[in-house]
Design an enzyme around this catalytic site. Sequence first.
Site, PDB file in Angstrom:
ATOM      1  N   ASP A 149      -9.101  39.074 -31.129  1.00 22.09           N
ATOM      2  CA  ASP A 149     -10.525  39.387 -31.302  1.00 22.09           C
ATOM      3  C   ASP A 149     -11.123  39.842 -29.974  1.00 22.09           C
ATOM      4  OD1 ASP A 149     -12.848  39.737 -32.778  1.00 22.09           O
ATOM      5  OD2 ASP A 149     -13.555  37.695 -32.444  1.00 22.09           O
ATOM      6  N   ASP A 166     -13.317  33.118 -25.851  1.00 20.30           N
ATOM      7  CA  ASP A 166     -13.263  33.007 -27.312  1.00 20.30           C
ATOM      8  C   ASP A 166     -11.939  33.437 -27.918  1.00 20.30           C
ATOM      9  OD1 ASP A 166     -14.049  32.337 -29.789  1.00 20.30           O
ATOM     10  OD2 ASP A 166     -15.880  33.516 -29.809  1.00 20.30           O
ATOM     11  N   LYS A 202     -13.083  42.026 -27.553  1.00 17.46           N
ATOM     12  CA  LYS A 202     -14.213  42.935 -27.699  1.00 17.46           C
ATOM     13  C   LYS A 202     -15.166  42.686 -26.548  1.00 17.46           C
ATOM     14  CE  LYS A 202     -16.328  39.623 -30.917  1.00 17.46           C
ATOM     15  NZ  LYS A 202     -16.792  39.401 -32.306  1.00 17.46           N
ATOM     16  N   ASN A 225     -16.706  39.288 -25.927  1.00 14.75           N
ATOM     17  CA  ASN A 225     -15.818  38.211 -25.498  1.00 14.75           C
ATOM     18  C   ASN A 225     -15.292  38.410 -24.082  1.00 14.75           C
ATOM     19  OD1 ASN A 225     -16.068  36.752 -27.856  1.00 14.75           O
ATOM     20  ND2 ASN A 225     -14.287  37.698 -28.834  1.00 14.75           N
ATOM     21  N   GLY A 241     -20.136  29.812 -34.656  1.00 13.34           N
ATOM     22  CA  GLY A 241     -20.803  28.576 -34.266  1.00 13.34           C
ATOM     23  C   GLY A 241     -21.909  28.783 -33.259  1.00 13.34           C
ATOM     24  N   THR A 246     -12.670  41.223 -35.454  1.00 12.56           N
ATOM     25  CA  THR A 246     -13.805  42.123 -35.595  1.00 12.56           C
ATOM     26  C   THR A 246     -13.274  43.507 -35.936  1.00 12.56           C
ATOM     27  OG1 THR A 246     -15.019  40.822 -33.952  1.00 12.56           O
ATOM     28  CG2 THR A 246     -15.866  43.024 -34.455  1.00 12.56           C
TER      29      THR A 246
END
Length: 269
Positions: free
Chosen positions: A119, A141, A121, A124, A5, A166
């Site tokens: 997720d 996130d 990473k 984030n 988004g 990811t």
Amino acid sequence: HGGMGIVYRGQDLTMNSAIAVKLIRAIDGMPLDDDVAGRFLREAKSTARVRQEHIIEVFDLGRTDDGSLYFVMEFLEGESLSARLRRQGPMPPKQVVHIARQICDALEVAHRAGVIHRDLKPANIMLLSRAGDDDYVKVLDFGVAKSYASEDQQIQLTHTGMLVGTVDYMAPEQIMSKEVDGRTDVYALGIVLYRMLSGRAPFKDNGVPSLIHAHLNVMPKPLIEITSSVPNDLDRIVLRCLAKNPERRFESMAELGRALAETVPEEET
């Protein structure tokens, strides 16, 4: 803009303060049908209930008239860890440990609340200047987070066979759609640690199939063979995080945080 988004800077008219508003119109290219949106909101509400100083605070969430999802969050001024790595390159072990221990603190609280990130990473992880600390962490996130403490723990925000997360940071059990738990995030943090310490990923990015094969079958080169600045005990910690079998990783973020603290005493960070 991101894979899920777009984020706008907004203004809270009551408090007269800056906020962040995230709109999500599609997830990995899949339309936001009522079933997907409902599951997303259910899991997002679980995440929003997690309160910890190193986790971004979510003030509100819901659906707009046109069906888009929205989140209202605290506005953060700083830079992502991915931007810091591009600008700075490999980080000194003391700095890496300081950042990683804050991430451990954040995710330990989330895991105890029954929420795993899935997720994690550098993109984030935000680094802020706060209270005299230029490396104050906020984990962002939890958009693909999964609650495993809810009554309907089998419900996941995915379609059968779809990878969620990811691939560069994805644990073997997540790739194979097996049961995931907090040790899945430990694996992802291990890859983040590897990148912070060496300036490169543990596996070459020759495409998704190659990365999947590496996560499932290849152990990365020890950090001490890449750079002389990494202590042996810190290298062992990272490699343990990256064990293919979750049983061989650290049992929890708390255990990992304690191990990291022993490599660089707190008064030195």
